[in-house]
Design a protein around this motif. Structure first.
Motif, short mmCIF file in Angstrom:
data_model
loop_
_atom_site.label_atom_id
_atom_site.label_comp_id
_atom_site.label_asym_id
_atom_site.label_seq_id
_atom_site.Cartn_x
_atom_site.Cartn_y
_atom_site.Cartn_z
N THR A 1 0.51 -4.19 4.88
CA THR A 1 0.77 -4.85 3.57
C THR A 1 0.36 -6.19 3.36
N ALA A 2 0.23 -7.14 4.04
CA ALA A 2 -0.26 -8.12 4.31
C ALA A 2 -1.80 -8.31 3.80
N ALA A 3 -2.40 -7.29 3.90
CA ALA A 3 -3.88 -7.28 3.52
C ALA A 3 -4.04 -7.04 1.80
N PRO B 1 0.68 -1.24 0.02
CA PRO B 1 -0.07 0.05 -0.02
C PRO B 1 0.74 1.48 0.06
N ALA B 2 0.22 2.27 -0.90
CA ALA B 2 1.11 3.42 -0.57
C ALA B 2 0.96 4.38 0.55
N GLY B 3 1.98 4.97 1.13
CA GLY B 3 2.02 5.89 2.27
C GLY B 3 1.79 5.23 3.47
N ALA C 1 12.71 -5.96 0.50
CA ALA C 1 12.37 -5.92 2.07
C ALA C 1 11.56 -4.41 2.29
N LEU C 2 10.51 -4.34 3.05
CA LEU C 2 9.99 -3.16 3.63
C LEU C 2 11.10 -2.48 4.51
N VAL C 3 11.40 -1.39 4.53
CA VAL C 3 12.38 -0.66 5.55
C VAL C 3 11.92 0.72 5.86
N SER C 4 12.61 1.20 6.94
CA SER C 4 12.55 2.72 7.13
C SER C 4 13.66 3.04 8.20
N ASP D 1 7.12 7.41 12.73
CA ASP D 1 6.24 7.87 11.66
C ASP D 1 7.29 8.02 10.67
N ALA D 2 8.24 7.34 10.25
CA ALA D 2 9.35 7.17 9.15
C ALA D 2 8.58 6.62 8.21
N PRO D 3 8.74 7.40 6.80
CA PRO D 3 8.24 6.72 5.75
C PRO D 3 8.68 5.39 5.28
#
Length: 299
Positions: free
Chosen positions: A83-85, A23-25, A44-47, A31-33
């Motif tokens: 993300t899993a949704a 998902p975007a945003g 990988a999803l990271v911030s 609260d880091a993007p």
């Protein structure tokens, strides 16, 4: 340039197939993007997170800070579950931190075979949680069967007719035996519920039962449970008996309705239990499935 030199580290939430569209945003810890870092067929999803909080060895001390831990777990779970949704996702452990993006890419390359295998087996599947508690039976479950300890406002018995100490102890022993028998029956029903749900799911896991007071606190506060999951929002605490089942079940997305109906049927047939269904969640409990895909895990 290394993010570590700038006082930042790279926090990883989950692994997904390269090209999958989360998902975007999305916003993560502090609260880091959230962004993706890709390597080969994986991403990988990271911030970014502050090194002052997440660098070793100081982070081990912060894990003892329940307020910090809850805030971190909530942000981690939000990223993974949102993300899993939308896409298949392999959740990573809480506080999985790397020096920089290059270190993330190196980890994806080093574990590519295992990550790809697990992602393929978890694709299109989500986790459901089921907890079963022994119903707490009120003292007046058999009207007239017992009176409160000590005289009440309507108790007109004469002192000579008052319950003797021996009778009192016998009554308490009888009550405890009855409670023990009821708990034994409820425990047997909980085992049957798990067996039925394990057959309805592709895989299952049994987590350690929760202390009743902890379960009430989790329900009231929305704090994460032992599996890393948490309710979407706070709700009033509910008085529960002992937790006899704390199970996780891996179910295909399209079978979710059927699984929920099965839970409802089992709850209706098991009046000695209070059964709660939570989810769907990302497959937190199934990130280490055995190589034998045919076998169901119940460890």
């Amino acid at each position: 340039m290394s993010t570590r030199q700038e006082g930042r580290l790279t926090y990883a939430y989950a692994v997904l197939h390269r090209g999958a569209r989360p998902p975007a945003g999305l916003y993560g810890i502090k609260d880091a993007p959230v962004r993706t870092v890709a390597e080969g067929p994986l991403a990988a999803l990271v911030s970014d997170v502050p090194a002052a909080e997440f660098d070793q060895p100081g982070v081990r001390d912060r894990l003892e800070d329940l307020t910090w831990l809850e805030a971190t777990a909530r942000a981690h779970r939000r990223v993974v579950d949102e993300t899993a949704a939308a896409v298949g996702v392999l959740p990573l452990r809480l506080v999985t931190v790397y020096r920089d993006e290059d270190a993330v890419r190196a980890a994806l390359a080093a574990h590519a075979e295992r990550f790809e295998r697990l992602l393929s087996r978890l694709e299109g599947r989500l986790e459901w949680g089921v907890k079963a508690y022994a119903q707490q039976v009120p003292d007046d479950r058999k009207p007239g069967d017992r009176k409160p300890d000590g005289p009440g406002p309507d108790d007109d018995r004469k002192p000579a007719e008052a319950e003797s100490g021996r009778d009192f102890l016998r009554r308490r022993l009888r009550d405890r035996k009855a409670e023990g028998a009821a708990l034994h029956e409820a425990d047997g029903l909980a085992r049957e519920v798990h067996d039925a749900l394990a057959r309805a799911a592709e895989h299952s896991r049994l987590h350690r039962p929760q202390d009743g007071r902890l379960a009430e606190a989790v329900a009231a506060s929305g704090a994460p449970d032992a599996a890393g999951r948490a309710p979407a929002g706070a709700r009033p605490a509910v008085s529960r008996g002992p937790n006899l089942l704390n199970g996780a079940y891996l179910v295909r997305r399209e079978a979710a309705g059927t699984f929920a109906e099965r839970v409802g049927e089992l709850a209706a047939r098991s009046p000695a239990l209070r059964i709660e269904l939570t989810g769907p969640w990302a497959p937190y409990s199934f990130t280490d499935l055995p190589d034998d895909e045919a076998g169901r895990s119940t460890s």
